[in-house]
Write an enzyme that holds these catalytic residues in place. Structure first.
Site, PDB file in Angstrom:
ATOM      1  N   ASN A 244      31.714  45.486  44.703  1.00 52.23           N
ATOM      2  CA  ASN A 244      32.177  45.102  46.038  1.00 52.23           C
ATOM      3  C   ASN A 244      33.325  46.019  46.422  1.00 52.23           C
ATOM      4  OD1 ASN A 244      33.698  43.324  43.948  1.00 52.23           O
ATOM      5  ND2 ASN A 244      34.988  43.211  45.784  1.00 52.23           N
TER       6      ASN A 244
ATOM      7  N   HIS B 112      26.555  36.627  31.815  1.00 48.25           N
ATOM      8  CA  HIS B 112      27.007  36.942  30.456  1.00 48.25           C
ATOM      9  C   HIS B 112      26.220  36.054  29.482  1.00 48.25           C
ATOM     10  CE1 HIS B 112      30.738  39.334  31.423  1.00 48.25           C
ATOM     11  NE2 HIS B 112      30.431  38.827  32.601  1.00 48.25           N
TER      12      HIS B 112
ATOM     13  N   MET C 172      38.871  41.907  36.035  1.00 45.51           N
ATOM     14  CA  MET C 172      39.510  40.840  35.272  1.00 45.51           C
ATOM     15  C   MET C 172      39.206  40.929  33.775  1.00 45.51           C
ATOM     16  SD  MET C 172      38.563  37.733  37.893  1.00 45.51           S
ATOM     17  CE  MET C 172      38.665  37.985  39.677  1.00 45.51           C
ATOM     18  N   SER C 173      38.958  42.140  33.282  1.00 47.35           N
ATOM     19  CA  SER C 173      38.621  42.301  31.860  1.00 47.35           C
ATOM     20  C   SER C 173      38.936  43.721  31.421  1.00 47.35           C
ATOM     21  CB  SER C 173      37.129  41.996  31.634  1.00 47.35           C
ATOM     22  OG  SER C 173      36.323  42.973  32.284  1.00 47.35           O
TER      23      SER C 173
ATOM     24  N   SER D 107      28.936  42.042  33.583  1.00 46.67           N
ATOM     25  CA  SER D 107      28.097  41.228  34.471  1.00 46.67           C
ATOM     26  C   SER D 107      26.827  41.961  34.895  1.00 46.67           C
ATOM     27  CB  SER D 107      28.892  40.842  35.721  1.00 46.67           C
ATOM     28  OG  SER D 107      30.004  40.045  35.397  1.00 46.67           O
TER      29      SER D 107
ATOM     30  N   TYR E  38      40.871  34.547  31.726  1.00 46.17           N
ATOM     31  CA  TYR E  38      40.967  33.483  32.733  1.00 46.17           C
ATOM     32  C   TYR E  38      40.187  32.222  32.338  1.00 46.17           C
ATOM     33  CZ  TYR E  38      36.449  35.234  34.544  1.00 46.17           C
ATOM     34  OH  TYR E  38      35.139  35.644  34.673  1.00 46.17           O
ATOM     35  N   GLU E  39      39.327  32.315  31.318  1.00 48.23           N
ATOM     36  CA  GLU E  39      38.630  31.131  30.832  1.00 48.23           C
ATOM     37  C   GLU E  39      39.506  30.276  29.924  1.00 48.23           C
ATOM     38  OE1 GLU E  39      34.283  31.757  29.814  1.00 48.23           O
ATOM     39  OE2 GLU E  39      34.960  33.847  29.889  1.00 48.23           O
TER      40      GLU E  39
ATOM     41  N   HIS F 269      31.443  35.992  43.893  1.00 53.85           N
ATOM     42  CA  HIS F 269      30.800  36.319  42.619  1.00 53.85           C
ATOM     43  C   HIS F 269      29.309  36.585  42.792  1.00 53.85           C
ATOM     44  CE1 HIS F 269      30.622  36.664  38.316  1.00 53.85           C
ATOM     45  NE2 HIS F 269      29.680  35.744  38.235  1.00 53.85           N
TER      46      HIS F 269
ATOM     47  N   HIS G 270      36.608  35.731  28.715  1.00 57.51           N
ATOM     48  CA  HIS G 270      37.696  36.252  29.520  1.00 57.51           C
ATOM     49  C   HIS G 270      39.000  35.493  29.322  1.00 57.51           C
ATOM     50  CE1 HIS G 270      33.972  37.456  31.573  1.00 57.51           C
ATOM     51  NE2 HIS G 270      34.637  38.469  32.092  1.00 57.51           N
TER      52      HIS G 270
ATOM     53  N   ALA H  81      32.154  44.943  35.852  1.00 60.37           N
ATOM     54  CA  ALA H  81      31.974  44.908  37.295  1.00 60.37           C
ATOM     55  C   ALA H  81      33.359  44.888  37.919  1.00 60.37           C
ATOM     56  CB  ALA H  81      31.184  43.674  37.716  1.00 60.37           C
TER      57      ALA H  81
END
Length: 273
Positions: free
Chosen positions: A236, A59, A212-213, A28, A83-84, A247, A81, A111
């Site tokens: 964060n 992305h 998440m990756s 990201s 989650y997609e 996000h 990802h 990130a």
């Protein structure tokens, strides 16, 4: 999968001006680094069989291949990802293609939320080890029959992050005056940001950053015999008693830290053999 990899390469190789030796996955907010390439060819993911177009802000969905800091590089501008809705095999397919194109080293970035209260937004963490929770639950990129042409049945992950790029990275960071954090990255499936109880659990497990990756990409790279170097940009602070993440702040933090992160990556590439 071997045939799918060959089809993807067949769509890429005729357009190349050089043979890449380093694969670079830009997370990201980091895609702009590929704009510095010379003699580059840019191929949209939609033109490569087996690649998918990312739906996440930040992305781009392009494969850029050219010279960067003296190295022939194939850079993924964004990833897709788990989650997609993609399988772990689909998520990691581009790493297979990078390997087939000739990349011997994978530098992967993401990130992540920082789990250490003494760290700050904008810090860069070298991934010294990882916890792949979705993989431990059965969502694993190596699940199913193993093709020995791609790698061994049971690749070892102990020591996977220890290679000659580690002292080089530390030296580059020191020369640039960059505080380089080093720690354990934990991948969750997402797409929600973690609850307070989950954040406390992750710290108990020994994680220093969460995202998440990345973890399945690293595993597939190791499976394929690649040398791996991974980085998390702390966008964060993921603390149980802290403010909730969103996000937008991830993207903003990525933009603010981009010059520092880009300088580190350029310095590493410039000093690689």
């Amino acid at each position: 999968m071997y045939n799918d990899i060959e089809q993807a390469c067949a769509a890429i190789v005729p357009r190349l001006r050089l043979s890449p030796r380093v694969g670079l996955i830009l997370g990201s907010g980091l895609s702009a680094l590929a704009d510095e390439m010379t003699d580059a060819v840019v191929i949209p993911y939609r033109d490569i069989p087996g690649f998918h177009e990312p739906k996440v802000v930040g992305h781009r969905g392009e494969l850029a291949i050219g010279m960067l800091a003296g190295q022939p590089v194939a850079a993924m501008r964004g990833r897709f990802h788990f989650y997609e809705g993609y399988s772990m095999q689909e998520v990691t397919f581009p790493v297979r293609v990078l390997r087939a194109l000739g990349c011997e080293t994978l530098i992967v970035t993401n990130a992540a939320g920082g789990l250490r209260p003494d760290w700050q937004v904008g810090d860069i963490m070298r991934i010294s080890d990882q916890i792949f929770l979705p993989g431990m639950a059965g969502h694993h990129p190596l699940r199913g029959p193993n093709d020995e042409r791609l790698g061994p049945r049971f690749p070892a992950m102990v020591g996977a992050f220890d290679n000659d790029l580690v002292p080089l990275t530390r030296a580059v960071a020191a020369d640039l005056g960059i505080t380089l954090r080093e720690g354990v990255y934990c991948m969750l499936s997402g797409p929600h940001f973690e609850s307070a109880a989950e954040l406390r659990m992750l710290r108990t497990l020994g994680a220093d950053a969460v995202g998440m990756s990345t973890a399945p990409e690293i595993i597939v790279a190791i499976h394929g015999g690649m040398r791996v170097l991974g980085f998390s940009l702390i966008t964060n602070l993921a603390l149980p008693d802290g403010p909730p993440a969103n996000h937008e702040e991830v993207i903003e933090a990525g933009e603010a830290a981009k010059p520092k992160f880009a300088a580190l990556l350029r310095g590493i590439l410039a000093r690689m053999e």
